[in-house]
Design an enzyme around this catalytic site. Structure first.
Site, PDB file in Angstrom:
ATOM      1  CG  ASP A  12     -13.605   0.662   4.567  1.00  0.00           C
ATOM      2  OD1 ASP A  12     -14.512  -0.139   4.291  1.00  0.00           O
ATOM      3  OD2 ASP A  12     -12.426   0.297   4.749  1.00  0.00           O
ATOM      4  NE  ARG A  53      -3.698  -0.370   2.455  1.00  0.00           N
ATOM      5  CZ  ARG A  53      -4.566  -0.592   3.445  1.00  0.00           C
ATOM      6  NH1 ARG A  53      -4.865   0.392   4.282  1.00  0.00           N
ATOM      7  NH2 ARG A  53      -5.105  -1.777   3.608  1.00  0.00           N
ATOM      8  CD  GLU A  69      -8.700  -4.946  12.390  1.00  0.00           C
ATOM      9  OE1 GLU A  69      -7.630  -5.438  12.766  1.00  0.00           O
ATOM     10  OE2 GLU A  69      -8.862  -4.448  11.271  1.00  0.00           O
ATOM     11  CB  SER A  93      -8.582  -0.162   3.039  1.00  0.00           C
ATOM     12  OG  SER A  93      -9.543  -0.320   4.039  1.00  0.00           O
ATOM     13  CG  ASP A 109     -11.739  -1.880   1.062  1.00  0.00           C
ATOM     14  OD1 ASP A 109     -12.318  -1.449   2.081  1.00  0.00           O
ATOM     15  OD2 ASP A 109     -10.619  -2.426   1.115  1.00  0.00           O
TER      16      ASP A 109
END
Length: 590
Positions: free
Chosen positions: A299, A62, A401, A142, A301
């Site tokens: 978000d 990324r 998470e 993302s 994606d």
């Protein structure tokens, strides 16, 4: 053409890197950008683009889009894919028969010819598992800013890659840097008989799979709860609408300005619903017009889910990732228990969360009798652990998470904001029939299992030297080598775990149980008052993150006191652990 960069070894290496780039790059746009920098003698800019090759971090790459080995562009992706292909050929004898799936979200990238539609990221791991493929690649960054893009890799088990595959792929990339002759010929690739598009079948099968988590179809059909959904200019709209339909829930109201994919993200500063109210302003406005009481947000994606609820005061409560984890964990277990009333079934049941997330699932597990495990930060760890448990015949019900990521189905071994949205919609509708709000139910959960109050934030830092200095100070506290702090502003520290060095004061041999990584920073302090604080660097952003939680025993309902105690603890951590480098750190934007 050579750039006048001096006679130093570093300059020679830079010159060689630039020359090789111009030899390999057939994209006229990125090639001309490099040539312009050379003509201008822009040494700093060239060093930024060519100083270090992107490394596989959070299950892939990324970075910002641009020229050079440090950026996402045609050449670095060709090199990465060649290396990955080489690694797959070494790993699988039947690679050509089984295949690899490639997908992408709606980020800015060149037109993809006759290939498939933009995807919610969760369909990639689902496809790998459903079709028994060798691997999957998802082109996504993302929730990162618009200038970034990414390359996310899944292994044959349907989970994101972990070691040794990341290291193996990196080595294979290094020995496959020269583009293969056919690498730039996209038109020819699209004509290959090996190319197939499984989109329609996968779309159907995915929604059939998540329907298995729909338990209150009658309640859903008659639901009068009004819900707003925003995809924040990403791919989530169509998928969440389809998920609500699969659950027989009324369609959520869509935020028109953010409904369709737009890689410019024009209405938000950051396309990340984790940032809270700033991203949800248009959602709140639509909710006001439609009389809706709940907002769901994905978000770009669609692998993350945020939830907000209008309170009786008229104010909106944006639930933290930990709070939503508590709600979804409670709901998933409640539904499971109704389906599995036999007393001993719970002994085979597991829930997971990352080590920086709330310990609320542990508290529920202790009382209800199921198993709870924590993993390293990131769904690559939870997905792989879930797969190991499933292969042992265990049931993995839920994983989460704190960064608003939820895995509500073993059919997708990654966070999935689409199935989480539908399951949240069903939970909201069910609670409404009892005249219970989400915030009321959260209080009930905390009353029964113990309050878990958390407070997380971060500092922005682009300077690796500053980051190393900050963490090295904590490992050599007070100038004493290999000595950690025993106190923080009056709060006594009971134990320390350092997953960079592998030290854990709680273990008999002082060695950490969870895997360690010397390439990332992560230290956890446990306090005598029940507080836990973790400081770590991000794998995808220039951030030093801190996560704090105060865990109270069931029956302790003095929320005001607990919140003040946690606020005081956070203040002490910032003043004692961050303050020496504070002028070199940028606080989280308001």
């Amino acid at each position: 053409r050579k750039c006048n960069m001096g006679d130093g070894t570093g300059d020679i290496e830079l010159d060689q890197a630039v020359s090789q780039w111009l030899q390999y790059d057939q994209n006229p746009k990125t090639a001309s950008l490099v040539q312009d920098m050379m003509k201008e003698g822009a040494v700093d800019a060239l060093k930024k683009c060519f100083s270090s090759r992107m490394e596989f971090g959070t299950a892939g790459l990324r970075a910002a889009m641009g020229p050079g080995v440090s950026c996402m562009n045609d050449l670095t992706i060709i090199q990465t894919t060649q290396g990955f292909c080489h690694y797959l050929e070494e790993s699988f004898e039947n690679l050509k028969e089984r295949g690899v799936v490639i997908g992408y979200d709606a980020r800015a990238h060149p037109p993809s010819g006759g290939s498939s539609k933009p995807l919610a990221v969760s369909l990639q791991p689902f496809t790998v598992s459903h079709l028994g493929l060798c691997a999957g690649i998802m082109v996504t960054a993302s929730h990162n800013p618009k200038q970034d893009n990414g390359y996310k890799v899944y292994w044959e088990n349907g989970a994101q890659i972990v070691s040794p595959h990341d290291k193996g792929i990196s080595k294979a990339i290094e020995i496959n840097l020269e583009p293969w002759p056919e690498s730039w010929n996209a038109e020819e690739a699209l004509k290959s008989p090996l190319l197939k598009d499984p989109y329609q079948d996968i779309h159907t099968q995915y929604f059939k799979a998540i329907q298995k988590h729909c338990h209150h179809r009658g309640v859903n059909k008659s639901s009068e709860v009004k819900i707003v959904h925003t995809s924040v200019h990403g791919v989530g709209h169509a998928f969440v609408q389809a998920a609500f339909k699969a659950f027989d829930l009324p369609a959520p109201f869509a935020v028109e300005e953010q409904k369709d994919p737009d890689p410019e993200f024009p209405t938000v500063k950051y396309p990340n619903p984790e940032e809270g109210e700033g991203v949800l302003t248009l959602s709140f406005a639509l909710a006001g017009r439609e009389g809706a009481t709940v907002v769901l947000a994905n978000d770009p994606d669609a692998d993350r889910l945020a939830v907000a609820e209008k309170q009786e005061s008229g104010q909106w409560q944006v639930f933290s990732g930990n709070e939503l984890g508590a709600l979804l964990g409670w709901w998933m277990f409640r539904c499971w228990k109704q389906q599995n009333p036999e007393a001993d079934a719970v002994k085979n049941l597991y829930m997971l969360s990352s080590t920086v997330s709330s310990k609320i699932l542990r508290a529920i597990a202790v009382k209800e009798g199921f198993h709870f495990e924590e993993t390293l930060t990131g769904f690559k760890w939870m997905g792989n652990r879930a797969k190991e448990l499933l292969d042992q015949g265990k049931s993995v019900l839920f994983a989460f998470e704190e960064a608003i990521g939820y895995m509500c189905s073993p059919f997708v071994l990654d966070k999935d904001g689409v199935s989480a949205a539908a399951i949240a919609g069903e939970m909201i509708s069910f609670l409404a029939t009892k005249n219970i709000s989400l915030s009321q139910q959260l209080t009930t959960i905390f009353t029964e299992y113990g309050y878990h109050i958390s407070k997380n934030s971060y500092f922005i830092c682009h300077d690796q030297t500053v980051i190393r200095t900050l963490f090295d100070r904590l490992r050599n506290y007070g100038g004493q080598k290999d000595s950690y702090p025993s106190d923080c502003g009056g709060f006594s520290i009971s134990s320390v775990r350092d997953l960079t060095t592998g030290y854990d004061s709680n273990q008999p041999d002082k060695k950490a149980v969870l895997p360690t990584s010397s390439s990332s920073q992560m230290i956890t302090f446990s306090f005598s008052n029940g507080g836990v604080a973790t400081m770590r660097t991000s794998g995808t952003e220039p951030k030093i993150k801190y996560y704090t939680e105060l865990c109270a025993a069931p029956g302790n309902s003095d929320v005001k006191h607990l919140k003040k105690e946690l606020d005081d603890l956070v203040k002490a951590i910032v003043e004692n652990f961050f303050e020496p480098q504070k002028n070199k750190l940028q606080p989280k934007p308001e």
